[in-house]
Design a protein around this motif. Structure first.
Motif, PDB file in Angstrom:
ATOM      1  N   ARG A 127      34.284   8.730   1.578  1.00 36.40           N
ATOM      2  CA  ARG A 127      34.639   7.613   2.447  1.00 36.40           C
ATOM      3  C   ARG A 127      33.886   6.346   2.062  1.00 36.40           C
ATOM      4  O   ARG A 127      34.474   5.267   1.964  1.00 36.40           O
ATOM      5  CB  ARG A 127      34.368   7.974   3.910  1.00 36.40           C
ATOM      6  CG  ARG A 127      35.259   9.094   4.456  1.00 36.40           C
ATOM      7  CD  ARG A 127      34.820   9.517   5.826  1.00 36.40           C
ATOM      8  NE  ARG A 127      33.459  10.086   5.787  1.00 36.40           N
ATOM      9  CZ  ARG A 127      32.801  10.498   6.865  1.00 36.40           C
ATOM     10  NH1 ARG A 127      33.375  10.400   8.077  1.00 36.40           N
ATOM     11  NH2 ARG A 127      31.587  11.003   6.752  1.00 36.40           N
ATOM     12  N   TRP A 128      32.563   6.470   1.829  1.00 35.97           N
ATOM     13  CA  TRP A 128      31.787   5.296   1.433  1.00 35.97           C
ATOM     14  C   TRP A 128      32.149   4.841   0.025  1.00 35.97           C
ATOM     15  O   TRP A 128      32.144   3.637  -0.263  1.00 35.97           O
ATOM     16  CB  TRP A 128      30.293   5.610   1.520  1.00 35.97           C
ATOM     17  CG  TRP A 128      29.787   5.661   2.919  1.00 35.97           C
ATOM     18  CD1 TRP A 128      29.467   6.767   3.651  1.00 35.97           C
ATOM     19  CD2 TRP A 128      29.562   4.535   3.782  1.00 35.97           C
ATOM     20  NE1 TRP A 128      29.059   6.418   4.914  1.00 35.97           N
ATOM     21  CE2 TRP A 128      29.103   5.052   5.025  1.00 35.97           C
ATOM     22  CE3 TRP A 128      29.698   3.165   3.625  1.00 35.97           C
ATOM     23  CZ2 TRP A 128      28.782   4.228   6.097  1.00 35.97           C
ATOM     24  CZ3 TRP A 128      29.383   2.328   4.684  1.00 35.97           C
ATOM     25  CH2 TRP A 128      28.932   2.859   5.908  1.00 35.97           C
ATOM     26  N   LEU A 129      32.434   5.786  -0.847  1.00 32.41           N
ATOM     27  CA  LEU A 129      32.843   5.414  -2.201  1.00 32.41           C
ATOM     28  C   LEU A 129      34.162   4.653  -2.178  1.00 32.41           C
ATOM     29  O   LEU A 129      34.320   3.631  -2.872  1.00 32.41           O
ATOM     30  CB  LEU A 129      32.974   6.673  -3.065  1.00 32.41           C
ATOM     31  CG  LEU A 129      33.410   6.438  -4.521  1.00 32.41           C
ATOM     32  CD1 LEU A 129      32.411   5.552  -5.243  1.00 32.41           C
ATOM     33  CD2 LEU A 129      33.577   7.759  -5.247  1.00 32.41           C
ATOM     34  N   THR A 157      22.586   7.117  -3.970  1.00 35.06           N
ATOM     35  CA  THR A 157      23.412   8.122  -4.628  1.00 35.06           C
ATOM     36  C   THR A 157      24.066   9.052  -3.619  1.00 35.06           C
ATOM     37  O   THR A 157      25.236   9.416  -3.752  1.00 35.06           O
ATOM     38  CB  THR A 157      22.566   8.934  -5.621  1.00 35.06           C
ATOM     39  OG1 THR A 157      21.885   8.046  -6.496  1.00 35.06           O
ATOM     40  CG2 THR A 157      23.439   9.867  -6.428  1.00 35.06           C
ATOM     41  N   ARG A 158      23.295   9.420  -2.601  1.00 36.83           N
ATOM     42  CA  ARG A 158      23.859  10.292  -1.571  1.00 36.83           C
ATOM     43  C   ARG A 158      24.996   9.599  -0.821  1.00 36.83           C
ATOM     44  O   ARG A 158      25.992  10.230  -0.465  1.00 36.83           O
ATOM     45  CB  ARG A 158      22.755  10.703  -0.588  1.00 36.83           C
ATOM     46  CG  ARG A 158      21.759  11.700  -1.161  1.00 36.83           C
ATOM     47  CD  ARG A 158      21.026  12.432  -0.052  1.00 36.83           C
ATOM     48  NE  ARG A 158      20.356  11.510   0.840  1.00 36.83           N
ATOM     49  CZ  ARG A 158      19.087  11.118   0.710  1.00 36.83           C
ATOM     50  NH1 ARG A 158      18.364  11.579  -0.294  1.00 36.83           N
ATOM     51  NH2 ARG A 158      18.546  10.287   1.579  1.00 36.83           N
ATOM     52  N   VAL A 159      24.849   8.302  -0.591  1.00 36.74           N
ATOM     53  CA  VAL A 159      25.911   7.555   0.111  1.00 36.74           C
ATOM     54  C   VAL A 159      27.174   7.506  -0.734  1.00 36.74           C
ATOM     55  O   VAL A 159      28.287   7.714  -0.242  1.00 36.74           O
ATOM     56  CB  VAL A 159      25.421   6.129   0.453  1.00 36.74           C
ATOM     57  CG1 VAL A 159      26.590   5.269   0.940  1.00 36.74           C
ATOM     58  CG2 VAL A 159      24.333   6.187   1.514  1.00 36.74           C
ATOM     59  N   LEU A 160      27.037   7.245  -2.038  1.00 36.82           N
ATOM     60  CA  LEU A 160      28.209   7.134  -2.906  1.00 36.82           C
ATOM     61  C   LEU A 160      28.860   8.481  -3.171  1.00 36.82           C
ATOM     62  O   LEU A 160      30.001   8.533  -3.620  1.00 36.82           O
ATOM     63  CB  LEU A 160      27.808   6.473  -4.240  1.00 36.82           C
ATOM     64  CG  LEU A 160      27.406   5.002  -4.137  1.00 36.82           C
ATOM     65  CD1 LEU A 160      26.992   4.465  -5.499  1.00 36.82           C
ATOM     66  CD2 LEU A 160      28.544   4.155  -3.574  1.00 36.82           C
ATOM     67  N   GLU A 161      28.120   9.567  -2.924  1.00 41.90           N
ATOM     68  CA  GLU A 161      28.735  10.881  -3.077  1.00 41.90           C
ATOM     69  C   GLU A 161      29.714  11.181  -1.944  1.00 41.90           C
ATOM     70  O   GLU A 161      30.574  12.048  -2.077  1.00 41.90           O
ATOM     71  CB  GLU A 161      27.646  11.955  -3.120  1.00 41.90           C
ATOM     72  CG  GLU A 161      26.887  11.986  -4.443  1.00 41.90           C
ATOM     73  CD  GLU A 161      25.791  13.022  -4.437  1.00 41.90           C
ATOM     74  OE1 GLU A 161      25.560  13.610  -3.355  1.00 41.90           O
ATOM     75  OE2 GLU A 161      25.176  13.249  -5.494  1.00 41.90           O
ATOM     76  N   ASP A 162      29.592  10.457  -0.843  1.00 42.93           N
ATOM     77  CA  ASP A 162      30.547  10.576   0.259  1.00 42.93           C
ATOM     78  C   ASP A 162      31.822   9.835  -0.116  1.00 42.93           C
ATOM     79  O   ASP A 162      31.783   8.637  -0.442  1.00 42.93           O
ATOM     80  CB  ASP A 162      29.945   9.991   1.537  1.00 42.93           C
ATOM     81  CG  ASP A 162      30.800  10.301   2.764  1.00 42.93           C
ATOM     82  OD1 ASP A 162      32.000  10.600   2.590  1.00 42.93           O
ATOM     83  OD2 ASP A 162      30.291  10.226   3.884  1.00 42.93           O
ATOM     84  N   PHE A 200      35.325   2.902   0.304  1.00 41.88           N
ATOM     85  CA  PHE A 200      35.046   1.595   0.900  1.00 41.88           C
ATOM     86  C   PHE A 200      34.431   0.645  -0.119  1.00 41.88           C
ATOM     87  O   PHE A 200      34.804  -0.534  -0.201  1.00 41.88           O
ATOM     88  CB  PHE A 200      34.102   1.770   2.100  1.00 41.88           C
ATOM     89  CG  PHE A 200      33.677   0.471   2.722  1.00 41.88           C
ATOM     90  CD1 PHE A 200      34.521  -0.224   3.573  1.00 41.88           C
ATOM     91  CD2 PHE A 200      32.412  -0.054   2.447  1.00 41.88           C
ATOM     92  CE1 PHE A 200      34.127  -1.420   4.135  1.00 41.88           C
ATOM     93  CE2 PHE A 200      32.015  -1.260   3.009  1.00 41.88           C
ATOM     94  CZ  PHE A 200      32.876  -1.941   3.859  1.00 41.88           C
ATOM     95  N   ALA A 201      33.481   1.151  -0.930  1.00 40.06           N
ATOM     96  CA  ALA A 201      32.828   0.309  -1.938  1.00 40.06           C
ATOM     97  C   ALA A 201      33.813  -0.153  -3.004  1.00 40.06           C
ATOM     98  O   ALA A 201      33.726  -1.285  -3.496  1.00 40.06           O
ATOM     99  CB  ALA A 201      31.666   1.075  -2.583  1.00 40.06           C
ATOM    100  N   LEU A 202      34.750   0.706  -3.379  1.00 37.95           N
ATOM    101  CA  LEU A 202      35.725   0.339  -4.409  1.00 37.95           C
ATOM    102  C   LEU A 202      36.785  -0.621  -3.885  1.00 37.95           C
ATOM    103  O   LEU A 202      37.281  -1.481  -4.627  1.00 37.95           O
ATOM    104  CB  LEU A 202      36.387   1.604  -4.962  1.00 37.95           C
ATOM    105  CG  LEU A 202      35.474   2.573  -5.727  1.00 37.95           C
ATOM    106  CD1 LEU A 202      36.237   3.825  -6.110  1.00 37.95           C
ATOM    107  CD2 LEU A 202      34.880   1.907  -6.958  1.00 37.95           C
ATOM    108  N   LEU A 203      37.151  -0.476  -2.619  1.00 33.12           N
ATOM    109  CA  LEU A 203      38.194  -1.331  -2.044  1.00 33.12           C
ATOM    110  C   LEU A 203      37.669  -2.656  -1.531  1.00 33.12           C
ATOM    111  O   LEU A 203      38.455  -3.584  -1.302  1.00 33.12           O
ATOM    112  CB  LEU A 203      38.895  -0.588  -0.898  1.00 33.12           C
ATOM    113  CG  LEU A 203      39.774   0.601  -1.291  1.00 33.12           C
ATOM    114  CD1 LEU A 203      40.302   1.294  -0.049  1.00 33.12           C
ATOM    115  CD2 LEU A 203      40.933   0.147  -2.167  1.00 33.12           C
TER     116      LEU A 203
END
Length: 310
Positions: A26-28, A19-24, A30-33
Motif C-alpha cells: 500500500r505504501w509502495l 525499508t519496512r514501509v516500502l515493503e508494504d 502510494f509512493a509510486l503514484l
C-alpha cells in the motif's frame, strides 16, 4: 565476543524503518503514484477548477470582477454565434469521425496484405499525422486560396469549373474545407491503429471461414469485424475527444470565419476570452463543451464495455 558479533549481525540484517514501509504494498503504491497525482493536480485539476471559478465571475483582462453565478452561461446560451459553434462542433466531429473510420479501415485492410515495399508505404502513410498541424494547415490554406489554389487549377484543367472558387470565403465551403483537412490528418491514425488490431487476429480464422465457403465480405463481417470492434471503439473514442476540442486547424484555416461561420467551441472561447479580454465568458464557453463531451465519452465507454463482455 561471539554474542556481541551475533547481535551486531542481527542489527545489520534488521531492515530499516524506510525499508519496512516500502515493503508494504500500500505504501509502495502510494509512493509510486504520488508524482503522477501531483502532476495531474498541477496541470489538469488546478486549471479545471480555476476555469470553473473564472466562469462564475465577471473577470476581464486586468480587471477582477465579482461573483456572478451562472450569468455568463445564460449570456452565451442567448448568443447566436455560440449556438452556431455548438452545431459546427457536433457536425465537424460527426462527419470527420465517420469518414476517418471508413477510410482508415479500408486503408488498414489494404496494408494488412503482403506486397513489396509494405514497410515504406506504412511509414509514408504516417506523414500527414507526423507533420506539425500548423505547418500542414498553412499548406492546405494555400491550396484553398482563391487566387493561387492548386485545387481550382486542377478542377479548371479537368473542365469541372469555369471560374475561381473562394473555398474559405463561403461559409459552407469553408466548413467543408476544414472537414477535408481534418480527415486527411486523421486517417493515418485510424489506419495504423486498426492495422495493429488486424495483426492480432489469427489468419486461421479466415482460412477456416474460407474453407466453409464464406465470401470475402462475409468473412470480414462475421469474423474480422467482431474481433476488431473493441479496438475500433477505443480509436473512435480518442478521435472524438481530439476532434471535439480541435483548435489549431480551424484557427489557422479560417480563424472562425467567414462571419463566424466556422467557429467551434475552442476557437470561439479563444476569440471571446483572449481576443476581447472577456476571460469569464471565454471560460464559460470552454466549460460548456464539458457536459456534451462527458456524455459522449460515457456512452462510448459503456458501449466498449458491452462489446468486450459480449
Amino acid at each position: 565476543m561471539a554474542t556481541i558479533a551475533i547481535a551486531v549481525d542481527d542489527r545489520q540484517k534488521r531492515p530499516r524503518p524506510r525499508t519496512r514501509v516500502l515493503e508494504d504494498e500500500r505504501w509502495l503504491a502510494f509512493a509510486l503514484l504520488l508524482p503522477t497525482a501531483v502532476l495531474l493536480g498541477l496541470f489538469i485539476a488546478y486549471p479545471f477548477v480555476k476555469g470553473v471559478l473564472l466562469s462564475l465571475s465577471a473577470d476581464r483582462v486586468g480587471v477582477s470582477g465579482g461573483f456572478v453565478g451562472l450569468a455568463n452561461f445564460d449570456k452565451i446560451w442567448n448568443d447566436s454565434i455560440f449556438r452556431t459553434a455548438v452545431w459546427n462542433t457536433f457536425w465537424y466531429t460527426g462527419v470527420t469521425t465517420v469518414f476517418k473510420l471508413f477510410l482508415g479501415l479500408w486503408l488498414a485492410l489494404l496494408l494488412n496484405r503482403h506486397f513489396k515495399g509494405k514497410a515504406y508505404i506504412r511509414a509514408a502513410i504516417l506523414l500527414p499525422f507526423i507533420i506539425p498541424t500548423v505547418l500542414s494547415t498553412f499548406a492546405w490554406k494555400w491550396m484553398f486560396d482563391p487566387t493561387f489554389s492548386v485545387i481550382n487549377w486542377a478542377l479548371f484543367k479537368l473542365g469541372l469549373i469555369t471560374g475561381r472558387i473562394n473555398w474559405l470565403g463561403d461559409p459552407d465551403l469553408a466548413m467543408t474545407s476544414i472537414i477535408i483537412v481534418n480527415i486527411w490528418r486523421g486517417v493515418p491514425f485510424f489506419a495504423i491503429s486498426l492495422l495493429a488490431g488486424l495483426q492480432t487476429i489469427s489468419p486461421e480464422l479466415q482460412e477456416a471461414a474460407a474453407i466453409d465457403g464464406a465470401k470475402p465480405w462475409k468473412r470480414f463481417w462475421y469474423v474480422t469485424w467482431p474481433l476488431l470492434l473493441p479496438v475500433t471503439m477505443v480509436v473512435v473514442l480518442f478521435s472524438v475527444i481530439q476532434t471535439f476540442a480541435d483548435f489549431q486547424l480551424v484557427y489557422v484555416m479560417t480563424g472562425g470565419g467567414p462571419a463566424n461561420a466556422t467557429h467551434l467551441f475552442a476557437t470561439y472561447a479563444y476569440q471571446i476570452g483572449i481576443g476581447t479580454g472577456l476571460l469569464s465568458e471565454g471560460a464559460a464557453i470552454s466549460l460548456a463543451m464539458f457536459p456534451f463531451l462527458l456524455l459522449i465519452v460515457i456512452v462510448q465507454l459503456l458501449y466498449i464495455r458491452r462489446v468486450e463482455t459480449r
